[in-house]
Design a protein around this motif. Structure first.
Motif, mmCIF file in Angstrom:
data_model
loop_
_atom_site.group_PDB
_atom_site.id
_atom_site.type_symbol
_atom_site.label_atom_id
_atom_site.label_comp_id
_atom_site.label_asym_id
_atom_site.label_seq_id
_atom_site.Cartn_x
_atom_site.Cartn_y
_atom_site.Cartn_z
ATOM 1 N N UNK A 1 0.819 -1.215 0.000
ATOM 2 C CA UNK A 1 0.000 0.000 0.000
ATOM 3 C C UNK A 1 0.851 1.263 0.000
ATOM 4 N N UNK A 2 0.313 2.303 -0.584
ATOM 5 C CA UNK A 2 0.974 3.604 -0.564
ATOM 6 C C UNK A 2 -0.024 4.584 0.044
ATOM 7 N N UNK A 3 0.481 5.557 0.746
ATOM 8 C CA UNK A 3 -0.420 6.512 1.362
ATOM 9 C C UNK A 3 0.088 7.921 1.109
ATOM 10 N N UNK A 4 -0.714 8.723 0.446
ATOM 11 C CA UNK A 4 -0.353 10.121 0.213
ATOM 12 C C UNK A 4 -1.470 10.952 0.822
ATOM 13 N N UNK A 5 -1.134 11.746 1.791
ATOM 14 C CA UNK A 5 -2.201 12.400 2.544
ATOM 15 C C UNK A 5 -1.908 13.856 2.822
ATOM 16 N N UNK A 6 -2.972 14.612 2.991
ATOM 17 C CA UNK A 6 -2.852 15.984 3.483
ATOM 18 C C UNK A 6 -3.833 16.082 4.644
ATOM 19 N N UNK A 7 -3.437 15.569 5.801
ATOM 20 C CA UNK A 7 -4.401 15.414 6.894
ATOM 21 C C UNK A 7 -5.051 16.727 7.308
ATOM 22 N N UNK A 8 -4.373 17.843 7.084
ATOM 23 C CA UNK A 8 -4.983 19.125 7.450
ATOM 24 C C UNK A 8 -5.582 19.821 6.238
ATOM 25 N N UNK A 9 -6.088 19.044 5.300
ATOM 26 C CA UNK A 9 -6.674 19.534 4.049
ATOM 27 C C UNK A 9 -5.580 20.055 3.115
ATOM 28 N N UNK A 10 -5.897 20.293 1.850
ATOM 29 C CA UNK A 10 -4.859 20.715 0.894
ATOM 30 C C UNK A 10 -4.265 22.070 1.258
ATOM 31 N N UNK A 11 -3.105 22.366 0.675
ATOM 32 C CA UNK A 11 -2.484 23.665 0.966
ATOM 33 C C UNK A 11 -2.952 24.738 -0.014
ATOM 34 N N UNK A 12 -3.889 24.368 -0.867
ATOM 35 C CA UNK A 12 -4.403 25.395 -1.785
ATOM 36 C C UNK A 12 -5.862 25.690 -1.464
ATOM 37 N N UNK A 13 -6.299 26.863 -1.864
ATOM 38 C CA UNK A 13 -7.725 27.172 -1.787
ATOM 39 C C UNK A 13 -8.146 27.716 -3.148
ATOM 40 N N UNK A 14 -9.408 27.557 -3.462
ATOM 41 C CA UNK A 14 -9.909 28.051 -4.749
ATOM 42 C C UNK A 14 -10.986 29.093 -4.468
ATOM 43 N N UNK A 15 -10.782 30.236 -5.083
ATOM 44 C CA UNK A 15 -11.682 31.359 -4.856
ATOM 45 C C UNK A 15 -12.430 31.599 -6.166
ATOM 46 N N UNK A 16 -13.698 31.904 -6.108
ATOM 47 C CA UNK A 16 -14.494 32.202 -7.311
ATOM 48 C C UNK A 16 -14.295 31.156 -8.414
ATOM 49 N N UNK A 17 -14.181 29.915 -8.057
ATOM 50 C CA UNK A 17 -14.083 28.779 -8.993
ATOM 51 C C UNK A 17 -12.766 28.668 -9.757
ATOM 52 N N UNK A 18 -12.014 29.745 -9.949
ATOM 53 C CA UNK A 18 -10.842 29.656 -10.825
ATOM 54 C C UNK A 18 -9.561 30.263 -10.277
ATOM 55 N N UNK A 19 -9.657 30.984 -9.163
ATOM 56 C CA UNK A 19 -8.446 31.612 -8.634
ATOM 57 C C UNK A 19 -7.850 30.722 -7.554
ATOM 58 N N UNK A 20 -6.630 30.269 -7.799
ATOM 59 C CA UNK A 20 -6.003 29.336 -6.869
ATOM 60 C C UNK A 20 -4.970 30.078 -6.034
ATOM 61 N N UNK A 21 -5.026 29.847 -4.730
ATOM 62 C CA UNK A 21 -3.974 30.340 -3.843
ATOM 63 C C UNK A 21 -3.283 29.119 -3.299
#
Ligand SMILES: *[C@@H]1O[C@H](CO)[C@@H](O)[C@H](O)[C@H]1NC(C)=O
Length: 361
Positions: A295-315
């Protein structure tokens, strides 16, 4: 030709990446457990314990994704000058064009691509969130009465301007209808049928598809829209790519749906056998299947480090950029900016770039 076959023809070449992913996910003996279904940690101890810790509560990202799936795109509205055309805008374009002189006649026409005609760069750079949106325009490539047309549709004024008609170089992208039509054209030709039968292939086992969109030069003066079609035998296998009918290529005119030329030089080349060509897991002899990976495990336990604003703007981290899909380029990243560690200000890095053109030497 059967519909069942059609789906397998087109799915495979168009979605090889997707298929790979699907195979990866369906092959593994390990399905990620979620919430109540925790792992037995007698093996993989460290990995397993941490896995169970994260799995015992629903990851934020999953909950968010779920909501995203239910998002109804029919009511999407553009927020940024570079946002792609929305469903409502696409419908409006179709309505505007259906009453345009070029498409009014009874003969069928096809819209090969409809995409946002981006406002000029200086206007986009000057635009700030909260400003009124810049006029929305679409760039359309259409084909009607054997001619290609490049148009701009202004969504605010409903005005259509025609930039190029008929004599422009190049050809519109293939549509699914083009592909399906091209695949059945060879069968209208008696010589083609004879050649297939002479090779011992039953016509009901035949799968043809246009593999070569592209430019071949010779017929330039006629400005014909041509494509080469190649055929396979689907007998006893789902993996017909392994059973090519070699040396037989049919040049097809996509507009007239006629055979232009048949190149038939491989009559003596045998069609490979169907045995052992099925790639599906269910078809493998289990004794021969290699031990599947751990098994392999790839995780972001505290949610991803990006956010998406207005559907298309990525921070993401110290980056900010606009992202949108494009039928030709794939993903387009625009107005990429990074927070400069020295000044603390956002600094422009790239106005527009395609990850599909990324080259790593
Ligand atoms: C070629 O074979 C197909 C499939 O059997 C058939 O539908 C078609 O009419 C044939 N074409 C000619 C010209 O005989």
């Amino acid at each position: 030709m059967e519909t069942r076959n059609f789906f397998s023809f087109f799915f495979v070449p168009l979605c090889i990446g997707l298929v790979t992913l699907v195979i990866l996910f369906t092959w593994g003996p390990y399905t990620p457990p979620y919430a109540t279904d925790l792992l037995d940690c007698t093996t993989n101890s460290a990995w397993c314990a941490s896995k169970n810790r994260f799995q015992s509560k629903p990851p934020n990202s999953l909950v968010k994704n779920k909501n995203h799936h239910n998002h109804n795109h029919a009511s999407d509205a553009p927020h940024h000058p570079l946002d792609p055309l929305t469903v409502q805008e696409l419908n409006k374009i179709r309505t505007i064009l259906s009453s345009h002189a070029l498409f009014k006649s009874s003969s069928p026409y096809a819209l090969h691509s409809i995409e946002l005609e981006e406002p000029d760069k200086p206007l986009v750079l000057r635009w700030k969130k909260g400003d009124p949106l810049l006029p929305r325009k679409a760039s359309v490539v259409a084909r009607a009465s054997g001619k290609s047309h490049v148009l701009t549709v202004d969504l605010t004024t409903s005005e259509v301007s025609v930039h190029q008609s008929g004599s422009n170089s190049g050809y519109p992208m293939l549509t699914m209808e083009d592909i399906i039509a091209a695949a059945s054209v060879p069968l209208v030709n008696a010589r083609f049928n004879r050649s297939i039968i002479e090779r011992g292939v039953d016509l009901t086992d035949l799968a043809c598809l246009p593999v070569s969109s592209g430019w071949f030069g010779e017929y330039e003066e006629n400005r014909r829209r041509l494509i080469k079609v190649q055929c396979y035998s689907v007998k006893d296998t789902v993996n017909f790519y392994m059973r090519p009918i070699e040396g037989l290529t049919v040049l097809v005119d996509l507009d007239t749906k006629q055979v232009v030329e048949i190149s038939d030089k491989g009559a003596s080349i045998p069609i490979p056998r169907a045995a052992n060509t099925d790639y599906r897991y269910s078809a493998q002899e289990l004794s021969k299947v290699i031990k599947l990976v751990n098994p392999i495990s790839i995780e972001q336990p505290n949610s991803p480090s990006f956010t998406i604003e207005d559907d298309h703007l990525v921070k993401w981290a110290n980056w900010k950029f606009h992202v949108k899909p494009d039928a030709r380029a794939g993903v387009i990243i625009s107005q990429a900016r990074v927070r400069d560690p020295d000044t603390g200000e956002l600094r422009d890095v790239m106005y527009k770039g395609f990850p599909s053109e990324l080259f790593v030497p």
